[in-house]
Design a protein around this motif. Structure first.
Motif, PDB file in Angstrom:
ATOM      1  N   LEU A 131       0.850  -1.185   0.000  1.00  0.00           N
ATOM      2  CA  LEU A 131       0.000   0.000   0.000  1.00  0.00           C
ATOM      3  C   LEU A 131       0.890   1.239   0.000  1.00  0.00           C
ATOM      4  O   LEU A 131       1.836   1.331   0.789  1.00  0.00           O
ATOM      5  CB  LEU A 131      -0.903   0.022   1.236  1.00  0.00           C
ATOM      6  N   THR A 132       0.589   2.170  -0.883  1.00  0.00           N
ATOM      7  CA  THR A 132       1.282   3.449  -0.911  1.00  0.00           C
ATOM      8  C   THR A 132       0.293   4.527  -0.505  1.00  0.00           C
ATOM      9  O   THR A 132      -0.720   4.741  -1.183  1.00  0.00           O
ATOM     10  CB  THR A 132       1.831   3.746  -2.318  1.00  0.00           C
ATOM     11  N   VAL A 133       0.566   5.180   0.619  1.00  0.00           N
ATOM     12  CA  VAL A 133      -0.292   6.237   1.147  1.00  0.00           C
ATOM     13  C   VAL A 133       0.241   7.571   0.630  1.00  0.00           C
ATOM     14  O   VAL A 133       1.332   7.995   1.006  1.00  0.00           O
ATOM     15  CB  VAL A 133      -0.311   6.222   2.686  1.00  0.00           C
ATOM     16  N   LEU A 134      -0.516   8.206  -0.245  1.00  0.00           N
ATOM     17  CA  LEU A 134      -0.120   9.489  -0.817  1.00  0.00           C
ATOM     18  C   LEU A 134      -0.823  10.605  -0.045  1.00  0.00           C
ATOM     19  O   LEU A 134      -2.047  10.743  -0.123  1.00  0.00           O
ATOM     20  CB  LEU A 134      -0.484   9.557  -2.300  1.00  0.00           C
ATOM     21  N   ILE A 135      -0.039  11.386   0.684  1.00  0.00           N
ATOM     22  CA  ILE A 135      -0.585  12.503   1.459  1.00  0.00           C
ATOM     23  C   ILE A 135      -0.482  13.757   0.602  1.00  0.00           C
ATOM     24  O   ILE A 135       0.616  14.191   0.251  1.00  0.00           O
ATOM     25  CB  ILE A 135       0.176  12.676   2.782  1.00  0.00           C
ATOM     26  N   GLU A 136      -1.617  14.333   0.280  1.00  0.00           N
ATOM     27  CA  GLU A 136      -1.668  15.482  -0.615  1.00  0.00           C
ATOM     28  C   GLU A 136      -2.046  16.744   0.157  1.00  0.00           C
ATOM     29  O   GLU A 136      -3.002  16.741   0.943  1.00  0.00           O
ATOM     30  CB  GLU A 136      -2.667  15.222  -1.744  1.00  0.00           C
ATOM     31  N   VAL A 137      -1.301  17.821  -0.066  1.00  0.00           N
ATOM     32  CA  VAL A 137      -1.585  19.096   0.580  1.00  0.00           C
ATOM     33  C   VAL A 137      -1.533  20.212  -0.456  1.00  0.00           C
ATOM     34  O   VAL A 137      -0.851  20.104  -1.476  1.00  0.00           O
ATOM     35  CB  VAL A 137      -0.585  19.402   1.726  1.00  0.00           C
ATOM     36  N   PHE A 183      -2.463   2.656  -4.481  1.00  0.00           N
ATOM     37  CA  PHE A 183      -2.428   3.949  -3.813  1.00  0.00           C
ATOM     38  C   PHE A 183      -3.694   4.233  -3.006  1.00  0.00           C
ATOM     39  O   PHE A 183      -4.795   3.870  -3.423  1.00  0.00           O
ATOM     40  CB  PHE A 183      -2.271   5.077  -4.833  1.00  0.00           C
ATOM     41  N   ALA A 184      -3.509   4.918  -1.886  1.00  0.00           N
ATOM     42  CA  ALA A 184      -4.610   5.524  -1.142  1.00  0.00           C
ATOM     43  C   ALA A 184      -4.289   7.008  -1.019  1.00  0.00           C
ATOM     44  O   ALA A 184      -3.230   7.381  -0.506  1.00  0.00           O
ATOM     45  CB  ALA A 184      -4.742   4.904   0.244  1.00  0.00           C
ATOM     46  N   ARG A 185      -5.186   7.858  -1.519  1.00  0.00           N
ATOM     47  CA  ARG A 185      -4.961   9.299  -1.504  1.00  0.00           C
ATOM     48  C   ARG A 185      -5.592   9.899  -0.253  1.00  0.00           C
ATOM     49  O   ARG A 185      -6.777   9.697   0.022  1.00  0.00           O
ATOM     50  CB  ARG A 185      -5.528   9.939  -2.764  1.00  0.00           C
TER      51      ARG A 185
END
Length: 210
Positions: A131-137, A183-185
């Protein structure tokens, strides 16, 4: 023995990856899961030495040398830390992994994605996170956070111009859109606690409670 799980946290500067990696590792440990918390570039003595070369102020290596150094650091990290931990049934939480190279040297720097993936295939046998956790800001939030964190003294890559970091963010978004199963955004614009809660809801996909 059941193979462990591999979670990578990704995102641009100021996304809060290091904080969230620490919170996630702690939450997993509280559930009785043995966790290896690590980072890239880094995680081994060789990779940490390469990290210093890559991030210290100064002219630094060219684009292709930069990509090669990141791939070399990752290869050592995968061989010495990540694969052994997974084989032993442990969970690995990593602050950055392959997709940072794809976004920074690829999206930001212009190196073809296929070349970065080829380096990864050679150096790390193509290992990908479960799992790739993509933290977007938002850009303004990221800028404020990095200024507060670095007091205006960013490292060599973090200090690149806004256009570069916009390309990095766009690349991360494109990867997530292209690989939705990996991915999880996550919306990282709120408090660390709010972001952590979102991540923990996603982690259930890996059967944390099973």
């Amino acid at each position: 023995m059941t193979r462990g799980k591999f979670i990578a946290l990704e995102g641009g500067e100021g996304a809060g990856k290091s904080t969230q990696a620490r919170l996630l590792a702690g939450a997993l440990a509280a559930r009785g899961i043995v966790v290896v918390e690590t980072r890239e570039p880094g995680g081994t003595p060789l990779a940490e030495a390469i990290r210093t070369l890559l991030l210290q102020e100064g002219e630094g290596p060219g684009l292709r040398a930069e990509a090669l150094l990141f791939a070399a650091a990752r290869s050592d990290h995968v061989t010495r830390v990540i694969r052994p931990a997974l084989a032993a049934g442990l969970w690995v939480v990593c602050d950055r992994f392959l997709d940072s190279s794809r976004a920074y040297q690829g999206g930001g720097g212009g190196m073809p994605d296929k070349d970065i993936l080829s380096l990864h295939r050679i150096g790390s046998e193509g290992l990908l996170p479960d799992l790739t956790v993509l933290i977007e800001v938002e850009a303004g939030v990221a800028q404020a956070r990095t200024h507060a964190r670095d007091a205006g003294q960013s490292d060599r890559i973090g200090g690149r111009d806004a256009a570069y970091h916009a390309r990095v963010a766009a690349a991360f978004a494109a990867f997530a859109e292209g690989e939705p199963d990996r991915f999880a955004r996550i919306d990282g614009n709120g408090s660390p606690e709010a972001t952590h809660a979102q991540i923990m809801s996603v982690i259930k996909l890996l059967a944390v409670d099973s």
